[in-house]
Design an enzyme around this catalytic site. Structure first.
Site, PDB file in Angstrom:
ATOM      1  N   ASP A  95       0.848  -1.193   0.000  1.00  0.00           N
ATOM      2  CA  ASP A  95       0.000   0.000   0.000  1.00  0.00           C
ATOM      3  C   ASP A  95       0.887   1.248   0.000  1.00  0.00           C
ATOM      4  O   ASP A  95       1.669   1.456   0.925  1.00  0.00           O
ATOM      5  CB  ASP A  95      -0.899   0.021   1.245  1.00  0.00           C
ATOM      6  CG  ASP A  95      -1.816   1.227   1.223  1.00  0.00           C
ATOM      7  OD1 ASP A  95      -2.769   1.208   0.419  1.00  0.00           O
ATOM      8  OD2 ASP A  95      -1.563   2.204   1.964  1.00  0.00           O
ATOM      9  N   TYR A 112       3.143   9.905   0.886  1.00  0.00           N
ATOM     10  CA  TYR A 112       4.069   9.302   1.857  1.00  0.00           C
ATOM     11  C   TYR A 112       5.530   9.679   1.553  1.00  0.00           C
ATOM     12  O   TYR A 112       6.422   9.426   2.356  1.00  0.00           O
ATOM     13  CB  TYR A 112       3.908   7.778   1.905  1.00  0.00           C
ATOM     14  CG  TYR A 112       2.506   7.328   2.311  1.00  0.00           C
ATOM     15  CD1 TYR A 112       1.599   8.220   2.884  1.00  0.00           C
ATOM     16  CD2 TYR A 112       2.079   6.018   2.117  1.00  0.00           C
ATOM     17  CE1 TYR A 112       0.316   7.835   3.237  1.00  0.00           C
ATOM     18  CE2 TYR A 112       0.794   5.610   2.477  1.00  0.00           C
ATOM     19  CZ  TYR A 112      -0.079   6.539   3.026  1.00  0.00           C
ATOM     20  OH  TYR A 112      -1.347   6.142   3.379  1.00  0.00           O
ATOM     21  N   LYS A 150      -2.172   6.313  -4.159  1.00  0.00           N
ATOM     22  CA  LYS A 150      -3.281   7.248  -3.875  1.00  0.00           C
ATOM     23  C   LYS A 150      -2.965   8.646  -4.389  1.00  0.00           C
ATOM     24  O   LYS A 150      -1.817   9.091  -4.326  1.00  0.00           O
ATOM     25  CB  LYS A 150      -3.538   7.309  -2.355  1.00  0.00           C
ATOM     26  CG  LYS A 150      -3.641   5.952  -1.703  1.00  0.00           C
ATOM     27  CD  LYS A 150      -4.014   6.030  -0.235  1.00  0.00           C
ATOM     28  CE  LYS A 150      -3.738   4.699   0.444  1.00  0.00           C
ATOM     29  NZ  LYS A 150      -2.376   4.594   1.034  1.00  0.00           N
ATOM     30  N   HIS A 176      -7.262   9.838  -2.121  1.00  0.00           N
ATOM     31  CA  HIS A 176      -6.783   9.655  -0.745  1.00  0.00           C
ATOM     32  C   HIS A 176      -7.764  10.198   0.299  1.00  0.00           C
ATOM     33  O   HIS A 176      -7.992   9.575   1.327  1.00  0.00           O
ATOM     34  CB  HIS A 176      -5.415  10.339  -0.603  1.00  0.00           C
ATOM     35  CG  HIS A 176      -4.530   9.761   0.444  1.00  0.00           C
ATOM     36  ND1 HIS A 176      -3.169   9.668   0.318  1.00  0.00           N
ATOM     37  CD2 HIS A 176      -4.805   9.250   1.667  1.00  0.00           C
ATOM     38  CE1 HIS A 176      -2.660   9.133   1.415  1.00  0.00           C
ATOM     39  NE2 HIS A 176      -3.627   8.873   2.251  1.00  0.00           N
TER      40      HIS A 176
HETATM   41  P1  NDP Z   1      -0.388   0.605  11.966  1.00  0.00           P
HETATM   42  O1  NDP Z   1      -1.621   0.409  12.741  1.00  0.00           O
HETATM   43  O2  NDP Z   1      -0.054  -0.324  10.868  1.00  0.00           O
HETATM   44  O3  NDP Z   1       0.785   0.685  13.022  1.00  0.00           O
HETATM   45  C1  NDP Z   1       2.113   0.895  12.656  1.00  0.00           C
HETATM   46  C2  NDP Z   1       2.934   0.896  13.948  1.00  0.00           C
HETATM   47  O4  NDP Z   1       2.885  -0.390  14.567  1.00  0.00           O
HETATM   48  C3  NDP Z   1       4.391   1.185  13.727  1.00  0.00           C
HETATM   49  O5  NDP Z   1       4.864   1.917  14.834  1.00  0.00           O
HETATM   50  C4  NDP Z   1       5.038  -0.195  13.694  1.00  0.00           C
HETATM   51  O6  NDP Z   1       6.387  -0.100  14.096  1.00  0.00           O
HETATM   52  C5  NDP Z   1       4.209  -0.922  14.729  1.00  0.00           C
HETATM   53  N1  NDP Z   1       4.106  -2.376  14.501  1.00  0.00           N
HETATM   54  C6  NDP Z   1       4.019  -3.052  13.339  1.00  0.00           C
HETATM   55  N2  NDP Z   1       3.840  -4.359  13.545  1.00  0.00           N
HETATM   56  C7  NDP Z   1       3.816  -4.541  14.882  1.00  0.00           C
HETATM   57  C8  NDP Z   1       3.657  -5.666  15.725  1.00  0.00           C
HETATM   58  N3  NDP Z   1       3.484  -6.889  15.237  1.00  0.00           N
HETATM   59  N4  NDP Z   1       3.706  -5.482  17.078  1.00  0.00           N
HETATM   60  C9  NDP Z   1       3.882  -4.237  17.596  1.00  0.00           C
HETATM   61  N5  NDP Z   1       4.031  -3.127  16.850  1.00  0.00           N
HETATM   62  C10 NDP Z   1       3.983  -3.278  15.503  1.00  0.00           C
HETATM   63  O7  NDP Z   1      -0.452   2.123  11.441  1.00  0.00           O
HETATM   64  P2  NDP Z   1      -0.439   2.887  10.091  1.00  0.00           P
HETATM   65  O8  NDP Z   1      -1.005   4.209  10.365  1.00  0.00           O
HETATM   66  O9  NDP Z   1       0.921   2.846   9.472  1.00  0.00           O
HETATM   67  O10 NDP Z   1      -1.466   2.105   9.155  1.00  0.00           O
HETATM   68  C11 NDP Z   1      -1.098   1.074   8.264  1.00  0.00           C
HETATM   69  C12 NDP Z   1      -1.054   1.552   6.832  1.00  0.00           C
HETATM   70  O11 NDP Z   1      -2.340   1.983   6.397  1.00  0.00           O
HETATM   71  C13 NDP Z   1      -0.191   2.807   6.590  1.00  0.00           C
HETATM   72  O12 NDP Z   1       1.185   2.532   6.662  1.00  0.00           O
HETATM   73  C14 NDP Z   1      -0.708   3.249   5.241  1.00  0.00           C
HETATM   74  O13 NDP Z   1      -0.183   2.439   4.222  1.00  0.00           O
HETATM   75  C15 NDP Z   1      -2.199   3.031   5.424  1.00  0.00           C
HETATM   76  N6  NDP Z   1      -2.889   4.232   5.940  1.00  0.00           N
HETATM   77  C16 NDP Z   1      -3.735   4.887   5.088  1.00  0.00           C
HETATM   78  C17 NDP Z   1      -4.385   6.025   5.482  1.00  0.00           C
HETATM   79  C18 NDP Z   1      -5.298   6.716   4.537  1.00  0.00           C
HETATM   80  O14 NDP Z   1      -5.632   7.886   4.785  1.00  0.00           O
HETATM   81  N7  NDP Z   1      -5.708   6.061   3.470  1.00  0.00           N
HETATM   82  C19 NDP Z   1      -4.219   6.589   6.837  1.00  0.00           C
HETATM   83  C20 NDP Z   1      -3.353   5.772   7.690  1.00  0.00           C
HETATM   84  C21 NDP Z   1      -2.738   4.652   7.239  1.00  0.00           C
HETATM   85  P3  NDP Z   1       7.613  -0.737  13.237  1.00  0.00           P
HETATM   86  O15 NDP Z   1       7.528  -0.145  11.860  1.00  0.00           O
HETATM   87  O16 NDP Z   1       8.803  -0.300  13.988  1.00  0.00           O
HETATM   88  O17 NDP Z   1       7.396  -2.222  13.257  1.00  0.00           O
HETATM   89  C1  1BO Z   2      -3.005  12.320   6.792  1.00  0.00           C
HETATM   90  C2  1BO Z   2      -2.620  10.878   6.887  1.00  0.00           C
HETATM   91  C3  1BO Z   2      -2.605  10.194   5.578  1.00  0.00           C
HETATM   92  C4  1BO Z   2      -2.123   8.814   5.703  1.00  0.00           C
HETATM   93  O1  1BO Z   2      -2.555   8.032   4.631  1.00  0.00           O
END
Ligand code: NDP
Ligand code: 1BO
Length: 316
Positions: free
Chosen positions: A43, A48, A77, A110
């Site tokens: 994704d 980003y 996106k 997005h």
């Molecule tokens: P997540 O809920 O995926 O959480 C990410 C965090 O969790 C990071 O700090 C990561 O650290 C940690 N983590 C990952 N795996 C584990 C595990 N098994 N145990 C404990 N901690 C863990 O958050 P996101 O906001 O990144 O959401 C996921 C994805 O969704 C985004 O990366 C993006 O691609 C998408 N997204 C889309 C949005 C939109 O507006 N369309 C908005 C928000 C997200 P580490 O990297 O150190 O493992």
């Molecule tokens: C503003 C946050 C966007 C992540 O997809």
């Protein structure tokens, strides 16, 4: 591997890798490790700021013979400052060039928010364009053309509520096939999911682990910590799984796609193995009881005095 089936029979791997906040020098390794581990869905998003590194990793795994392009599902996106019809093609072609791809599998609007082109990240009410001036339907027409041009196989939206979706459904030729939204046990989105499924729109669950690495401007000091939830912890312990694995498995059991982000090799592997974690109906029911209607990404970063967008209008 669970998949979500699209109208033309294409199948999207329901489990994928998130890349928001995956920094420079991190995301290249994360994507390579993930694909070697078996991930087939990445994704991405122009906003980003890391699609060039993601693209380098994808190119290399294909060249190394680990995977073929058609075995991968790549989503990107369109950012809010590129909603004008002519700008959609510029943005999409930029993402394709950065990702070193001929086509995307899925391209999403997005946010249902339009900004002035010269201001990618808003800091003032005057930086927005009201939807009356640049409606989502206009942007959508360009996405439909992008499908016809072969630049993306599927199109969809992100952060759309039922009202914005209905307006699009009433005014489109190609129906949106995906809505990517925040979804986890504290924010289960059952009504929106049911609305989307009735309209043949799949859901991708973002922030499935609670998005703990968000910048402070996106956080509240007293927010609950999903990865420390005692009920999930108990379920995880009973099946020798981690809390993260139960959260991912829960999303998969609900027939949604899920895209946990990690740049840590052992957590990338751990998250992949979540696909093997089976939850009973009773465990699903217990987790259903945890809903707090609590958004981690509240959308407050979009709200400025005098802006044409309010929290109510964004999530409507
Ligand atoms: P997540 O809920 O995926 O959480 C990410 C965090 O969790 C990071 O700090 C990561 O650290 C940690 N983590 C990952 N795996 C584990 C595990 N098994 N145990 C404990 N901690 C863990 O958050 P996101 O906001 O990144 O959401 C996921 C994805 O969704 C985004 O990366 C993006 O691609 C998408 N997204 C889309 C949005 C939109 O507006 N369309 C908005 C928000 C997200 P580490 O990297 O150190 O493992
Ligand atoms: C503003 C946050 C966007 C992540 O997809």
């Amino acid at each position: 591997m669970r998949t979500l089936k699209f109208k033309n029979n294409d199948q999207m791997p329901a489990f994928g890798l998130g890349t928001w906040k995956s920094g420079e020098g991190e995301v290249y390794n994360a994507v390579k490790i993930a694909i070697k581990e078996g991930y087939r869905h990445i994704d991405c998003a122009a906003a980003y700021g890391n699609e060039t590194e993601v693209g380098k990793a994808i190119k290399e795994v294909i060249e190394e013979g680990i995977v073929t392009r058609d075995e991968l599902w790549i989503t990107s996106k369109l950012w809010c400052n590129m909603h004008a019809k002519e700008d959609v093609f510029i943005a999409l072609k930029q993402s394709l060039s950065d990702l070193q791809l001929e086509y995307l599998d899925l391209y999403l609007i997005h946010w249902p928010i339009a900004q002035k082109k010269e201001i990618p990240f808003v800091s003032d009410a005057s930086h927005f364009i009201p939807l009356e001036e640049l409606p989502n339907e206009t942007t959508w027409q360009a996405l439909e053309e992008a499908v016809a041009m072969g630049l993306t196989k599927h199109i969809g939206v992100s952060n759309f509520g039922p009202k914005a979706l209905q307006q699009l459904l009433d005014n489109c030729t190609i129906k949106p096939e995906m809505n990517q939204v925040e979804c986890h046990p504290y924010f289960q989105q059952s009504e929106l999911i049911s609305f989307c499924h009735k309209n043949n729109i799949h859901i991708t669950a973002y922030a499935p682990l609670g998005s703990g690495d968000r910048a402070d401007k996106f956080k509240k000091v007293d927010e609950p910590i999903l990865l420390k939830d005692s009920v999930i912890k108990e379920i995880a312990a009973a099946k020798n799984a981690s809390i993260g694995q139960v959260l991912i498995s829960w999303a998969l059991h609900r027939e949604t796609a899920v895209i946990p982000k990690s740049v840590n090799p052992s957590r990338i592997a751990e998250n992949f193995k979540a696909q093997k974690v089976v939850l009973s109906d009773e465990e699903m029911k217990t987790i259903e009881g945890l809903d707090k209607n609590y958004r981690f990404l509240t959308g407050e970063h979009w709200v400025y005095e005098g802006s044409p967008y309010t929290l109510e209008s964004i999530w409507a």
